[in-house]
Design an enzyme around this catalytic site. Structure first.
Site, mmCIF file in Angstrom:
data_model
loop_
_atom_site.group_PDB
_atom_site.id
_atom_site.type_symbol
_atom_site.label_atom_id
_atom_site.label_comp_id
_atom_site.label_asym_id
_atom_site.label_seq_id
_atom_site.Cartn_x
_atom_site.Cartn_y
_atom_site.Cartn_z
ATOM 1 N N ASP A 248 0.909 -1.326 0.029
ATOM 2 C CA ASP A 248 -0.042 -0.002 -0.006
ATOM 3 C C ASP A 248 0.950 1.209 0.005
ATOM 4 O OD1 ASP A 248 -2.134 1.730 0.400
ATOM 5 O OD2 ASP A 248 -3.199 0.140 1.550
ATOM 6 N N ASP B 245 -3.026 4.579 -2.681
ATOM 7 C CA ASP B 245 -3.886 5.461 -1.758
ATOM 8 C C ASP B 245 -4.645 6.504 -2.376
ATOM 9 O OD1 ASP B 245 -5.296 5.132 1.052
ATOM 10 O OD2 ASP B 245 -4.335 7.196 1.185
ATOM 11 N N GLU C 234 -6.664 3.642 -5.824
ATOM 12 C CA GLU C 234 -7.937 3.964 -5.088
ATOM 13 C C GLU C 234 -8.457 5.174 -5.506
ATOM 14 O OE1 GLU C 234 -9.599 4.331 -0.575
ATOM 15 O OE2 GLU C 234 -7.746 5.317 -1.001
ATOM 16 N N HIS D 64 -11.041 -2.276 4.405
ATOM 17 C CA HIS D 64 -10.868 -1.924 5.774
ATOM 18 C C HIS D 64 -11.664 -0.671 5.897
ATOM 19 C CE1 HIS D 64 -8.343 0.075 3.233
ATOM 20 N NE2 HIS D 64 -8.042 1.046 4.380
ATOM 21 N N ASP D 65 -12.263 -0.118 5.199
ATOM 22 C CA ASP D 65 -12.948 1.256 5.263
ATOM 23 C C ASP D 65 -14.444 1.134 5.256
ATOM 24 O OD1 ASP D 65 -10.532 2.746 5.393
ATOM 25 O OD2 ASP D 65 -10.568 2.919 3.341
HETATM 26 C C1 NOJ Z 1 -7.985 5.555 2.183
HETATM 27 C C2 NOJ Z 1 -7.488 4.553 2.979
HETATM 28 O O1 NOJ Z 1 -8.080 3.308 2.690
HETATM 29 C C3 NOJ Z 1 -8.257 4.712 4.363
HETATM 30 O O2 NOJ Z 1 -8.203 3.991 5.416
HETATM 31 C C4 NOJ Z 1 -7.378 6.156 4.861
HETATM 32 O O3 NOJ Z 1 -7.837 6.628 6.058
HETATM 33 C C5 NOJ Z 1 -7.239 7.281 3.664
HETATM 34 N N1 NOJ Z 1 -7.195 6.678 2.565
HETATM 35 C C6 NOJ Z 1 -6.332 8.219 3.981
HETATM 36 O O4 NOJ Z 1 -5.120 7.744 3.713
#
Ligand code: NOJ
Length: 555
Positions: free
Chosen positions: A96, A197, A250, A324-325
């Site tokens: 990541d 990210d 992402e 994870h989000d």
């Molecule tokens: C996306 C990530 O998946 C998330 O967990 C993170 O808080 C934000 N980007 C900021 O890096």
């Protein structure tokens, strides 16, 4: 390209996967220990969330040193061993890369604060407006203003995320050079995949303006310059060598049009993208912190738009429900209490048979659910804590706030991996950094692997294996059918005359669907389903959360 299209990625949230040393935090040796389990599942790449040196304000997305492993997770030797042992089992590591921002504890930020001009130009620093107010009216994605005072200089630094995550100035060629070195450092260590990210927000304008909507997203998302930067990143790092590196960006609030630009191989940007519109179908008026049933028709039209648009434009999707989000998809779009097997396998099949690359998030292959924590003491995530404060300040009743948080908090998917019915779900012998969900007594790996029937794990294994076997799955075209049906999402895949007909039923009450004429007389083979095996007639009755796929050989 075609080999890549057969692959499936498994996402590991290292902090919650397996703790090998009893400090309550998952670690790299824990991952090494579980490689045989991952091998059994049949996945190809292991995407690991950040384990670099970090104050952990945003669980590792606040990086203080890009090329060091945080001692919480282990050592560089552990990492090297992980790469090697995974490879022995035919798996590769995907890392990541958080290149939009650093932790304010990063040496660059610290030097900048100490007055070093070179490093001040690494970040986005601005004077307040003449009236003394913040440089722009943008808001942080984690709540509150996107600007914070830069020491006692009178200036402000931009943070689109937490106040501890300062946005980097990608317009500065030195910043880009440093970041490319970071990526190359990890490529040299043998990683074969990279997840970038929030990479579509790196291209802010040089002159920053107030946003008409008072939020600002549209002023920094998917700007043409982001494509220029990503192309350069490709050319300077993963696009340079002879190895095929799988990359995924992402993309926050992106469009199909941009998705194509990012992932069409001819543009030399990324292999594929994550988009999130299909996971916003249970937001009230676009607001995440709300609690309403999901809108099925919206969900299906979004999936269809992305499938159709990306295939027409030669783009490539990452296929996923969980990460994870996100709250656990079975708790969100199904009924894991009464139909745990059907819900989990139907959701899995819906995305695994689409055009793109499937991602499995740890625990979904055993049907892990949201933990339903009703006490704020059990939550850790910074975004959740901010939301709690904001909702309470808006006067929302405590009970309602907790219902919202229980259904949307990022902690819902970050609870420890449920390995067994033993203490702490077999995750740690110490005190876990976050509580496990109470259902670990019966939802756990040990239990799952013993099941002779209705095993979610076995179903995932089959789906993963089918993608390697059938080109119609890995390469086929996509066509959505029965688009007006209120509870079934169905589609056809086609590749050189082979076809696949897939039906996914998202509700409990049985329904009857009409089979398109062209398929009624042909002998379709029941390829995979979570219900009873049966031949296809002129109609098909689908049971609760049933999923089924019929395969048609060349005519
Ligand atoms: C996306 C990530 O998946 C998330 O967990 C993170 O808080 C934000 N980007 C900021 O890096």
């Amino acid at each position: 390209m075609s080999e890549m299209r057969k692959k499936v990625v498994y996402q590991i949230y290292p902090k919650s996967f397996k703790d090998s040393d009893g400090n309550g935090i998952g670690d790299l040796r824990g991952v090494i220990e579980k490689l045989p389990y991952l091998d059994k599942l049949g996945v190809d790449l292991l995407w690991m969330n950040p384990f670099f040196t970090s104050p952990q304000k945003d669980n590792g997305y606040d990086i203080a040193n890009y090329t060091e492993i945080d001692p919480l997770f282990g050592t560089m030797e552990d990492f090297e061993e992980l790469v090697e042992k995974a490879r022995e089992k035919g798996m590769e590591i995907m890392l990541d890369m958080v290149l939009n921002h650093t932790s304010i504890e990063h040496e660059w930020f610290q030097k900048a604060l100490a007055g070093d001009k070179k490093y001040q130009d690494y970040y986005i620093l601005r004077e307040p407006k003449p009236d003394g107010s913040l440089p722009t009216n943008w808001v942080s994605k984690f709540g509150g203003p996107a600007w914070a005072p830069f020491g006692d200089t009178g200036k402000y630094y931009l943070h689109l995320y937490d106040v501890s995550q300062a946005d980097l100035n990608w317009h500065n060629p030195n910043v880009r050079k440093e970041l490319y070195q970071v990526v190359n450092y990890w490529l040299d260590k043998g990683v074969a995949g990279l997840r970038f990210d929030v990479i579509n927000v790196i291209g802010k304008d040089e002159e920053l303006k107030d946003a008409a909507d008072g939020i600002g997203k549209y002023l920094y998302t998917d700007r043409p310059i982001a494509h220029t930067f990503i192309h350069e990143l490709n050319q300077e790092t993963f696009g340079k060598g002879d190895r095929e590196i799988m990359t995924v960006g992402e993309m926050s609030s992106t469009t199909v049009e941009n998705g194509i630009l990012y992932s069409d191989p001819k543009n030399q940007e990324l292999s594929m993208i994550f988009s999130f519109h299909h996971l916003k179908v249970d937001y009230l008026n676009g607001e995440k912190w709300s609690h309403i049933p999901f809108d099925f028709m919206k969900l299906k039209y979004i999936l269809d738009d992305w499938q159709d648009g990306m295939s027409k434009g030669n783009g490539w999707n990452a296929l996923f429900w969980n990460n994870h989000d996100q709250p656990r998809a079975n708790s969100r779009f199904g009924d894991p209490e009464h139909y745990p097997f059907e819900t989990a396998t139907m959701l899995a099949q819906t995305v695994h048979l689409l055009r793109g690359t499937p991602y499995v998030y740890q625990g979904e292959e055993i049907g892990m659910t949201n933990p339903d924590f009703m006490d704020m003491q059990d939550y850790v995530d910074v975004e959740t804590l901010n939301a709690y404060k904001e909702l309470s300040e808006q006067g929302v009743e405590h009970e309602e706030v907790m219902e919202i948080i229980k259904s949307k908090s990022r902690d819902t998917s970050r609870t420890p991996m449920q390995w067994s019915a033993e203490k702490n779900a077999g995750f740690t012998t110490g005190k876990p950094w976050i509580k496990p969900a109470e259902n670990f007594h019966y939802i756990n790996v040990e239990e799952e692997l013993q099941k002779k029937e209705h095993s979610i794990f076995n179903y995932y294994q089959k789906l993963i294996a089918l993608r390697k076997e059938y080109k119609v799955i890995s390469e086929g075209s996509y066509l959505g059918i029965l688009m007006d049906h209120p509870s079934v999402y169905a589609y056809i895949r086609e590749y050189e005359g082979e076809e696949l007909l897939v039906f996914n039923h998202f509700y409990k009450e049985p329904v009857v669907v009409e089979i398109p004429k062209a398929y009624q007389e042909r002998q379709g083979q029941y390829l995979i389903g979570n219900g009873e095996e049966r031949a296809l007639g002129s109609t098909l009755t689908l049971g609760p959360y049933e999923t089924v796929a019929y395969y048609f050989d060349k005519k």
